[in-house]
Design an enzyme around this catalytic site. Structure first.
Site, mmCIF file in Angstrom:
data_model
loop_
_atom_site.group_PDB
_atom_site.id
_atom_site.type_symbol
_atom_site.label_atom_id
_atom_site.label_comp_id
_atom_site.label_asym_id
_atom_site.label_seq_id
_atom_site.Cartn_x
_atom_site.Cartn_y
_atom_site.Cartn_z
ATOM 1 N N GLU A 155 -10.734 -2.748 -0.443
ATOM 2 C CA GLU A 155 -9.796 -2.107 0.495
ATOM 3 C C GLU A 155 -10.155 -0.657 0.815
ATOM 4 O O GLU A 155 -9.964 -0.204 1.946
ATOM 5 C CB GLU A 155 -8.369 -2.198 -0.042
ATOM 6 C CG GLU A 155 -7.770 -3.605 -0.017
ATOM 7 C CD GLU A 155 -8.182 -4.469 -1.194
ATOM 8 O OE1 GLU A 155 -8.888 -3.971 -2.101
ATOM 9 O OE2 GLU A 155 -7.817 -5.657 -1.209
ATOM 10 N N GLU A 180 -0.814 2.616 9.310
ATOM 11 C CA GLU A 180 -0.981 2.912 7.872
ATOM 12 C C GLU A 180 -2.388 3.488 7.635
ATOM 13 O O GLU A 180 -3.145 3.046 6.771
ATOM 14 C CB GLU A 180 -0.729 1.689 6.986
ATOM 15 C CG GLU A 180 -0.435 2.059 5.538
ATOM 16 C CD GLU A 180 -0.135 0.865 4.639
ATOM 17 O OE1 GLU A 180 1.019 0.420 4.586
ATOM 18 O OE2 GLU A 180 -1.078 0.366 3.979
#
Ligand code: UD1
Ligand code: UDP
Length: 365
Positions: free
Chosen positions: A132, A118
Protein backbone atom coordinates in the site's frame (compact mmCIF):
# COMPACT_ATOMS: atom_id res chain seq x y z
CA UNK A 1 -21.82 17.84 -18.84
CA UNK A 2 -18.49 16.89 -17.25
CA UNK A 3 -17.95 13.16 -16.88
CA UNK A 4 -16.60 11.99 -13.51
CA UNK A 5 -15.69 8.36 -13.25
CA UNK A 6 -15.10 6.71 -9.86
CA UNK A 7 -13.17 3.43 -9.78
CA UNK A 8 -12.88 1.20 -6.73
CA UNK A 9 -12.67 -2.49 -5.99
CA UNK A 10 -12.28 -3.47 -2.34
CA UNK A 11 -14.52 -3.20 0.71
CA UNK A 12 -12.85 -0.19 2.33
CA UNK A 13 -12.67 1.77 -0.93
CA UNK A 14 -16.38 1.15 -1.47
CA UNK A 15 -17.25 2.27 2.07
CA UNK A 16 -15.35 5.51 1.51
CA UNK A 17 -16.34 6.16 -2.14
CA UNK A 18 -20.08 5.32 -2.11
CA UNK A 19 -20.97 8.45 -0.08
CA UNK A 20 -19.03 10.47 -2.68
CA UNK A 21 -20.88 8.77 -5.56
CA UNK A 22 -24.14 9.79 -3.92
CA UNK A 23 -23.02 13.38 -3.31
CA UNK A 24 -21.80 13.81 -6.90
CA UNK A 25 -25.02 12.34 -8.28
CA UNK A 26 -27.03 14.89 -6.27
CA UNK A 27 -25.39 17.70 -8.23
CA UNK A 28 -26.85 18.30 -11.64
CA UNK A 29 -23.62 19.32 -13.30
CA UNK A 30 -21.89 15.95 -13.56
CA UNK A 31 -22.40 12.71 -15.37
CA UNK A 32 -21.24 10.18 -12.78
CA UNK A 33 -19.93 6.82 -13.92
CA UNK A 34 -19.05 4.07 -11.44
CA UNK A 35 -16.66 1.28 -12.36
CA UNK A 36 -15.83 -1.46 -9.86
CA UNK A 37 -12.87 -3.69 -10.51
CA UNK A 38 -14.31 -6.47 -8.34
CA UNK A 39 -10.92 -6.96 -6.66
CA UNK A 40 -13.19 -8.05 -3.80
CA UNK A 41 -16.43 -9.82 -4.59
CA UNK A 42 -18.31 -11.11 -1.54
CA UNK A 43 -16.96 -8.24 0.56
CA UNK A 44 -17.75 -5.56 -2.04
CA UNK A 45 -21.31 -6.37 -3.10
CA UNK A 46 -22.93 -5.88 0.34
CA UNK A 47 -21.38 -2.39 0.60
CA UNK A 48 -22.81 -1.43 -2.80
CA UNK A 49 -26.20 -2.76 -1.70
CA UNK A 50 -26.07 -0.94 1.64
CA UNK A 51 -25.41 2.38 -0.09
CA UNK A 52 -27.68 1.62 -3.07
CA UNK A 53 -24.89 2.16 -5.61
CA UNK A 54 -25.23 0.26 -8.89
CA UNK A 55 -21.98 0.15 -10.90
CA UNK A 56 -22.04 1.01 -14.59
CA UNK A 57 -19.05 -1.28 -15.19
CA UNK A 58 -17.82 -4.31 -13.25
CA UNK A 59 -14.46 -5.76 -14.28
CA UNK A 60 -15.00 -8.84 -12.06
CA UNK A 61 -11.29 -9.54 -11.68
CA UNK A 62 -11.23 -11.36 -8.33
CA UNK A 63 -9.85 -14.86 -8.14
CA UNK A 64 -8.94 -17.01 -5.14
CA UNK A 65 -5.44 -16.43 -3.85
CA UNK A 66 -4.86 -13.61 -6.31
CA UNK A 67 -1.33 -12.22 -6.47
CA UNK A 68 -0.35 -8.60 -6.96
CA UNK A 69 0.52 -9.51 -10.55
CA UNK A 70 -2.97 -10.95 -11.10
CA UNK A 71 -4.73 -7.87 -9.76
CA UNK A 72 -2.56 -5.32 -11.53
CA UNK A 73 -2.46 -6.99 -14.95
CA UNK A 74 -6.18 -7.90 -14.99
CA UNK A 75 -7.17 -4.34 -14.15
CA UNK A 76 -4.83 -2.77 -16.69
CA UNK A 77 -6.17 -5.05 -19.39
CA UNK A 78 -9.86 -4.75 -18.53
CA UNK A 79 -10.09 -1.08 -17.67
CA UNK A 80 -8.51 0.17 -20.89
CA UNK A 81 -11.62 -0.30 -23.09
CA UNK A 82 -13.84 1.16 -20.36
CA UNK A 83 -11.74 4.30 -20.07
CA UNK A 84 -11.55 4.57 -23.86
CA UNK A 85 -15.34 4.34 -24.10
CA UNK A 86 -16.19 6.71 -21.25
CA UNK A 87 -13.31 9.17 -21.76
CA UNK A 88 -13.91 10.78 -18.37
CA UNK A 89 -12.91 14.37 -17.70
CA UNK A 90 -11.53 13.09 -14.42
CA UNK A 91 -11.16 9.67 -12.84
CA UNK A 92 -11.36 9.44 -9.03
CA UNK A 93 -9.52 6.67 -7.20
CA UNK A 94 -9.23 6.06 -3.48
CA UNK A 95 -6.44 5.35 -1.05
CA UNK A 96 -3.83 2.69 -1.58
CA UNK A 97 -5.03 -0.62 -2.99
CA UNK A 98 -3.83 -2.32 -6.15
CA UNK A 99 -7.10 -1.25 -7.76
CA UNK A 100 -6.11 2.33 -6.98
CA UNK A 101 -2.61 2.00 -8.37
CA UNK A 102 -3.51 0.06 -11.52
CA UNK A 103 -6.38 2.41 -12.35
CA UNK A 104 -4.22 5.50 -11.89
CA UNK A 105 -1.55 3.94 -14.09
CA UNK A 106 -4.10 3.14 -16.80
CA UNK A 107 -5.35 6.75 -16.66
CA UNK A 108 -1.79 8.02 -16.92
CA UNK A 109 -1.19 5.90 -20.03
CA UNK A 110 -4.41 7.28 -21.57
CA UNK A 111 -3.72 10.84 -20.39
CA UNK A 112 -6.88 10.98 -18.30
CA UNK A 113 -6.59 13.26 -15.22
CA UNK A 114 -6.69 11.46 -11.86
CA UNK A 115 -8.15 12.73 -8.58
CA UNK A 116 -6.85 10.95 -5.49
CA UNK A 117 -9.24 10.68 -2.56
CA UNK A 118 -7.51 10.01 0.80
CA UNK A 119 -4.24 11.34 -0.59
CA UNK A 120 -1.03 12.00 1.32
CA UNK A 121 -1.05 9.23 3.95
CA UNK A 122 2.50 8.04 4.45
CA UNK A 123 4.70 5.76 6.53
CA UNK A 124 7.71 6.37 4.22
CA UNK A 125 8.53 2.68 4.70
CA UNK A 126 7.96 1.07 1.32
CA UNK A 127 7.73 -2.37 2.99
CA UNK A 128 4.96 -1.43 5.39
CA UNK A 129 2.10 -1.46 4.72
CA UNK A 130 2.94 -3.63 1.73
CA UNK A 131 2.22 -2.91 -1.09
CA UNK A 132 0.00 0.00 0.00
CA UNK A 133 2.76 2.51 0.78
CA UNK A 134 4.09 2.12 -2.75
CA UNK A 135 0.59 2.38 -4.21
CA UNK A 136 -0.13 5.66 -2.46
CA UNK A 137 3.16 7.23 -3.35
CA UNK A 138 2.88 6.11 -6.97
CA UNK A 139 -0.64 7.50 -7.32
CA UNK A 140 0.64 10.72 -5.76
CA UNK A 141 3.02 11.15 -8.68
CA UNK A 142 0.19 10.80 -11.19
CA UNK A 143 -2.71 12.64 -9.57
CA UNK A 144 -3.83 16.13 -10.62
CA UNK A 145 -6.21 16.61 -7.66
CA UNK A 146 -5.27 15.46 -4.16
CA UNK A 147 -8.00 15.27 -1.54
CA UNK A 148 -6.07 14.98 1.71
CA UNK A 149 -7.98 13.96 4.84
CA UNK A 150 -5.79 15.91 7.29
CA UNK A 151 -3.26 18.76 7.47
CA UNK A 152 -0.52 16.21 8.05
CA UNK A 153 -1.39 14.48 4.77
CA UNK A 154 -1.24 17.87 3.03
CA UNK A 155 2.22 18.51 4.51
CA UNK A 156 3.49 15.18 3.15
CA UNK A 157 2.35 16.07 -0.34
CA UNK A 158 3.78 19.58 -0.17
CA UNK A 159 7.14 18.29 1.04
CA UNK A 160 7.15 15.87 -1.90
CA UNK A 161 6.83 18.84 -4.22
CA UNK A 162 3.21 18.53 -5.30
CA UNK A 163 1.68 21.74 -6.56
CA UNK A 164 0.02 23.28 -3.46
CA UNK A 165 -2.93 24.29 -5.66
CA UNK A 166 -3.65 20.62 -6.36
CA UNK A 167 -4.02 19.75 -2.64
CA UNK A 168 -7.27 20.18 -0.71
CA UNK A 169 -7.80 19.21 2.93
CA UNK A 170 -11.29 17.75 2.95
CA UNK A 171 -11.46 15.31 5.89
CA UNK A 172 -11.96 11.61 5.34
CA UNK A 173 -15.10 10.42 3.58
CA UNK A 174 -15.34 7.49 6.02
CA UNK A 175 -16.61 9.95 8.60
CA UNK A 176 -19.40 10.87 6.15
CA UNK A 177 -20.21 7.15 5.84
CA UNK A 178 -20.38 6.85 9.64
CA UNK A 179 -23.00 9.56 10.08
CA UNK A 180 -25.93 7.22 9.52
CA UNK A 181 -24.69 3.79 10.54
CA UNK A 182 -24.54 3.78 14.34
CA UNK A 183 -27.97 3.65 15.96
CA UNK A 184 -29.05 3.41 19.60
CA UNK A 185 -31.59 0.67 19.15
CA UNK A 186 -29.33 -2.02 17.74
CA UNK A 187 -29.38 -5.75 18.40
CA UNK A 188 -27.38 -8.66 17.06
CA UNK A 189 -27.17 -12.26 18.28
CA UNK A 190 -23.38 -12.01 18.58
CA UNK A 191 -23.68 -8.94 20.80
CA UNK A 192 -26.18 -10.85 22.95
CA UNK A 193 -23.64 -13.67 23.27
CA UNK A 194 -21.02 -11.20 24.49
CA UNK A 195 -23.39 -9.10 26.60
CA UNK A 196 -22.19 -10.59 29.93
CA UNK A 197 -18.54 -9.69 29.15
CA UNK A 198 -16.19 -7.01 27.97
CA UNK A 199 -16.37 -7.39 24.19
CA UNK A 200 -13.18 -7.20 22.14
CA UNK A 201 -13.52 -6.47 18.43
CA UNK A 202 -10.85 -8.04 16.24
CA UNK A 203 -9.92 -7.83 12.56
CA UNK A 204 -6.71 -8.81 10.69
CA UNK A 205 -5.81 -9.10 7.05
CA UNK A 206 -2.65 -7.20 6.01
CA UNK A 207 -0.46 -8.89 3.43
CA UNK A 208 2.78 -8.14 5.37
CA UNK A 209 1.26 -9.84 8.44
CA UNK A 210 0.39 -13.10 6.68
CA UNK A 211 2.54 -15.91 8.10
CA UNK A 212 4.37 -15.61 11.42
CA UNK A 213 3.06 -12.16 12.48
CA UNK A 214 -0.53 -13.32 12.15
CA UNK A 215 0.19 -16.49 14.14
CA UNK A 216 1.77 -14.28 16.82
CA UNK A 217 -1.35 -12.12 16.97
CA UNK A 218 -3.72 -15.03 17.34
CA UNK A 219 -1.56 -16.75 19.98
CA UNK A 220 -1.37 -13.60 22.09
CA UNK A 221 -5.12 -13.06 21.78
CA UNK A 222 -5.87 -16.64 22.77
CA UNK A 223 -3.64 -16.47 25.86
CA UNK A 224 -5.24 -13.25 27.04
CA UNK A 225 -8.77 -14.55 26.47
CA UNK A 226 -8.02 -17.74 28.38
CA UNK A 227 -6.70 -15.70 31.31
CA UNK A 228 -9.68 -13.31 31.45
CA UNK A 229 -13.00 -14.98 32.10
CA UNK A 230 -14.93 -11.71 31.84
CA UNK A 231 -13.77 -11.05 28.28
CA UNK A 232 -15.17 -12.33 24.98
CA UNK A 233 -14.00 -11.52 21.47
CA UNK A 234 -15.85 -11.19 18.18
CA UNK A 235 -13.77 -11.54 15.06
CA UNK A 236 -15.42 -11.02 11.65
CA UNK A 237 -12.84 -12.80 9.57
CA UNK A 238 -11.54 -11.57 6.21
CA UNK A 239 -12.31 -13.82 3.21
CA UNK A 240 -8.60 -14.38 2.48
CA UNK A 241 -8.07 -18.19 2.78
CA UNK A 242 -4.56 -17.67 4.24
CA UNK A 243 -6.01 -15.60 7.09
CA UNK A 244 -8.72 -18.20 7.68
CA UNK A 245 -6.20 -21.04 7.83
CA UNK A 246 -4.02 -19.25 10.41
CA UNK A 247 -7.05 -18.35 12.54
CA UNK A 248 -8.29 -21.93 12.48
CA UNK A 249 -4.89 -23.28 13.46
CA UNK A 250 -4.45 -20.90 16.40
CA UNK A 251 -7.95 -20.18 17.66
CA UNK A 252 -9.93 -23.38 17.09
CA UNK A 253 -11.53 -24.63 20.30
CA UNK A 254 -11.20 -21.29 22.13
CA UNK A 255 -14.77 -20.70 23.32
CA UNK A 256 -14.21 -17.07 24.35
CA UNK A 257 -13.89 -15.97 20.71
CA UNK A 258 -16.52 -16.12 17.99
CA UNK A 259 -15.09 -16.05 14.49
CA UNK A 260 -17.89 -14.90 12.22
CA UNK A 261 -18.32 -14.02 8.54
CA UNK A 262 -17.54 -10.42 7.46
CA UNK A 263 -20.10 -8.01 8.82
CA UNK A 264 -22.14 -5.61 6.76
CA UNK A 265 -20.70 -2.11 7.25
CA UNK A 266 -23.81 -1.07 9.19
CA UNK A 267 -23.29 -3.95 11.65
CA UNK A 268 -19.55 -3.42 11.74
CA UNK A 269 -19.84 0.19 12.90
CA UNK A 270 -22.41 -0.78 15.52
CA UNK A 271 -20.09 -3.51 16.83
CA UNK A 272 -17.17 -1.05 16.96
CA UNK A 273 -19.28 1.48 18.84
CA UNK A 274 -20.14 -1.16 21.48
CA UNK A 275 -16.83 -2.91 22.00
CA UNK A 276 -14.55 -2.49 25.02
CA UNK A 277 -11.51 -2.20 22.80
CA UNK A 278 -10.36 -3.17 19.34
CA UNK A 279 -7.35 -5.13 18.08
CA UNK A 280 -6.72 -4.69 14.39
CA UNK A 281 -4.26 -4.24 11.55
CA UNK A 282 -6.90 -2.47 9.44
CA UNK A 283 -6.47 1.05 8.14
CA UNK A 284 -10.11 2.12 8.17
CA UNK A 285 -10.83 0.82 11.66
CA UNK A 286 -8.05 3.06 13.00
CA UNK A 287 -10.11 6.00 11.74
CA UNK A 288 -13.48 4.74 12.95
CA UNK A 289 -12.95 3.43 16.50
CA UNK A 290 -11.45 6.64 17.92
CA UNK A 291 -14.70 8.43 16.98
CA UNK A 292 -16.57 6.06 19.25
CA UNK A 293 -14.06 6.55 22.08
CA UNK A 294 -12.78 2.99 21.71
CA UNK A 295 -9.07 2.29 22.22
CA UNK A 296 -7.38 0.52 19.35
CA UNK A 297 -4.31 -1.71 19.64
CA UNK A 298 -2.83 -1.55 16.16
CA UNK A 299 -1.12 -4.87 15.43
CA UNK A 300 1.37 -3.43 12.94
CA UNK A 301 4.89 -2.05 12.94
CA UNK A 302 3.92 1.21 11.22
CA UNK A 303 0.85 3.33 10.81
CA UNK A 304 -0.08 5.95 8.24
CA UNK A 305 -2.64 7.27 10.73
CA UNK A 306 -0.38 8.99 13.32
CA UNK A 307 -3.12 11.52 14.08
CA UNK A 308 -4.94 8.85 16.12
CA UNK A 309 -1.72 7.89 17.93
CA UNK A 310 -1.10 11.56 18.77
CA UNK A 311 -4.68 11.86 20.02
CA UNK A 312 -3.98 8.92 22.34
CA UNK A 313 -6.65 6.49 21.12
CA UNK A 314 -4.40 4.34 18.90
CA UNK A 315 -1.46 2.38 20.26
CA UNK A 316 0.97 0.82 17.82
CA UNK A 317 1.84 -2.52 19.43
CA UNK A 318 3.75 -4.31 16.66
CA UNK A 319 3.27 -7.94 15.71
CA UNK A 320 5.23 -9.89 18.31
CA UNK A 321 3.26 -12.21 20.59
CA UNK A 322 4.97 -10.69 23.63
CA UNK A 323 4.05 -7.10 22.84
CA UNK A 324 0.44 -7.81 21.83
CA UNK A 325 -0.04 -9.97 24.96
CA UNK A 326 1.49 -7.23 27.15
CA UNK A 327 -0.60 -4.34 25.84
CA UNK A 328 -3.83 -6.31 25.59
CA UNK A 329 -3.44 -7.50 29.21
CA UNK A 330 -2.45 -4.04 30.38
CA UNK A 331 -5.56 -2.38 28.95
CA UNK A 332 -7.79 -5.05 30.43
CA UNK A 333 -6.21 -4.97 33.90
CA UNK A 334 -5.28 -1.32 34.34
CA UNK A 335 -8.25 1.01 34.45
CA UNK A 336 -6.11 4.15 34.38
CA UNK A 337 -4.33 3.08 31.18
CA UNK A 338 -7.64 2.16 29.60
CA UNK A 339 -9.23 5.48 30.52
CA UNK A 340 -6.32 7.42 29.04
CA UNK A 341 -7.09 5.89 25.65
CA UNK A 342 -10.88 5.71 25.83
CA UNK A 343 -12.01 9.16 24.83
CA UNK A 344 -13.82 10.17 21.68
CA UNK A 345 -11.62 12.00 19.24
CA UNK A 346 -11.96 12.54 15.57
CA UNK A 347 -8.97 13.94 13.75
CA UNK A 348 -10.28 12.62 10.44
CA UNK A 349 -13.17 14.88 9.55
CA UNK A 350 -16.58 16.28 10.35
CA UNK A 351 -18.79 14.23 8.05
CA UNK A 352 -18.80 16.79 5.21
CA UNK A 353 -15.83 15.59 3.18
CA UNK A 354 -17.88 14.52 0.18
CA UNK A 355 -19.55 17.94 -0.09
CA UNK A 356 -16.12 19.60 -0.05
CA UNK A 357 -14.76 17.31 -2.74
CA UNK A 358 -17.84 17.85 -4.91
CA UNK A 359 -17.60 21.65 -4.44
CA UNK A 360 -13.96 21.61 -5.53
CA UNK A 361 -14.73 19.48 -8.57
CA UNK A 362 -17.62 21.78 -9.50
CA UNK A 363 -15.29 24.77 -9.49
CA UNK A 364 -12.19 23.20 -10.96
CA UNK A 365 -13.13 20.85 -13.80
C1 UD1 B 1 -6.91 -5.69 -0.24
C2 UD1 B 1 -5.95 -4.53 -0.42
C3 UD1 B 1 -5.63 -3.90 0.94
C4 UD1 B 1 -6.91 -3.57 1.71
C5 UD1 B 1 -7.79 -4.80 1.78
C6 UD1 B 1 -9.10 -4.46 2.43
C7 UD1 B 1 -4.28 -4.70 -2.21
C8 UD1 B 1 -2.98 -5.24 -2.61
N1 UD1 B 1 -4.70 -5.01 -0.97
O1 UD1 B 1 -6.21 -6.68 0.50
O2 UD1 B 1 -4.88 -2.72 0.74
O3 UD1 B 1 -6.55 -3.18 3.01
O4 UD1 B 1 -8.05 -5.27 0.45
O5 UD1 B 1 -9.76 -5.58 2.90
O6 UD1 B 1 -4.93 -4.03 -2.96
N2 UD1 B 1 -11.36 -12.71 -1.01
C9 UD1 B 1 -12.57 -13.30 -1.28
N3 UD1 B 1 -13.67 -12.49 -1.37
C10 UD1 B 1 -13.64 -11.15 -1.20
C11 UD1 B 1 -12.40 -10.57 -0.92
C12 UD1 B 1 -11.27 -11.34 -0.85
O7 UD1 B 1 -12.67 -14.51 -1.44
O8 UD1 B 1 -14.67 -10.50 -1.27
C13 UD1 B 1 -10.16 -13.56 -0.92
C14 UD1 B 1 -9.69 -14.05 -2.30
O9 UD1 B 1 -9.19 -15.34 -2.16
C15 UD1 B 1 -8.57 -13.07 -2.61
C16 UD1 B 1 -7.97 -12.86 -1.22
O10 UD1 B 1 -9.08 -12.82 -0.35
O11 UD1 B 1 -7.67 -13.62 -3.54
C17 UD1 B 1 -7.14 -11.61 -1.06
O12 UD1 B 1 -7.81 -10.47 -1.59
P1 UD1 B 1 -6.93 -9.21 -2.11
O13 UD1 B 1 -7.86 -8.15 -2.60
O14 UD1 B 1 -5.89 -9.69 -3.02
O15 UD1 B 1 -6.15 -8.74 -0.83
P2 UD1 B 1 -6.67 -8.19 0.56
O16 UD1 B 1 -5.81 -8.78 1.62
O17 UD1 B 1 -8.13 -8.31 0.65
N1 UDP C 1 -15.60 -3.63 7.86
C1 UDP C 1 -16.84 -4.19 7.56
N2 UDP C 1 -17.08 -5.48 7.93
C2 UDP C 1 -16.16 -6.24 8.57
C3 UDP C 1 -14.89 -5.68 8.86
C4 UDP C 1 -14.65 -4.36 8.46
O1 UDP C 1 -17.72 -3.53 7.00
O2 UDP C 1 -16.46 -7.40 8.89
C5 UDP C 1 -15.35 -2.24 7.46
C6 UDP C 1 -14.81 -1.31 8.54
O3 UDP C 1 -15.85 -0.67 9.24
C7 UDP C 1 -13.97 -0.32 7.73
C8 UDP C 1 -13.49 -1.13 6.55
O4 UDP C 1 -14.34 -2.27 6.47
O5 UDP C 1 -14.78 0.72 7.22
C9 UDP C 1 -12.05 -1.56 6.75
O6 UDP C 1 -11.74 -2.50 5.80
P1 UDP C 1 -10.46 -3.42 5.86
O7 UDP C 1 -10.01 -3.54 7.27
O8 UDP C 1 -10.80 -4.66 5.11
O9 UDP C 1 -9.41 -2.60 4.98
P2 UDP C 1 -8.39 -1.41 5.28
O10 UDP C 1 -9.14 -0.29 5.89
O11 UDP C 1 -7.32 -1.97 6.14
O12 UDP C 1 -7.84 -1.08 3.94
Amino acid sequence: MKRIMLVFGTRPEAIKMCPLVKELKKRNCFKVIVCVTGQHRQMLTPVLNTFGVVPDYDLSIMKDGQTLFDITTSILEKIKPVLETVIPDICLVHGDTSTTFATALACFYLRIPVGHVEAGLRTYNIESPYPEEFNRQAVGIISKFNFAPTEMAREHLQKEGKNPESIFVTGNTVIDAMQHTVVEDYHHPELSWAADSRMIFITAHRRENLGQPMHNMFRAIRRVLEEHKDVKAIYPIHMNPTVRKAAKEELDGCDRIHIIEPLDVFDCHNFEARCFLCLTDSGGIQEECPSYGKPVLVMRDTTERPEGVAAGTLKLVGTSEKSIYYWFTRLLDNEEDYKKMAHATNPYGDGHSCERIADILEKRI
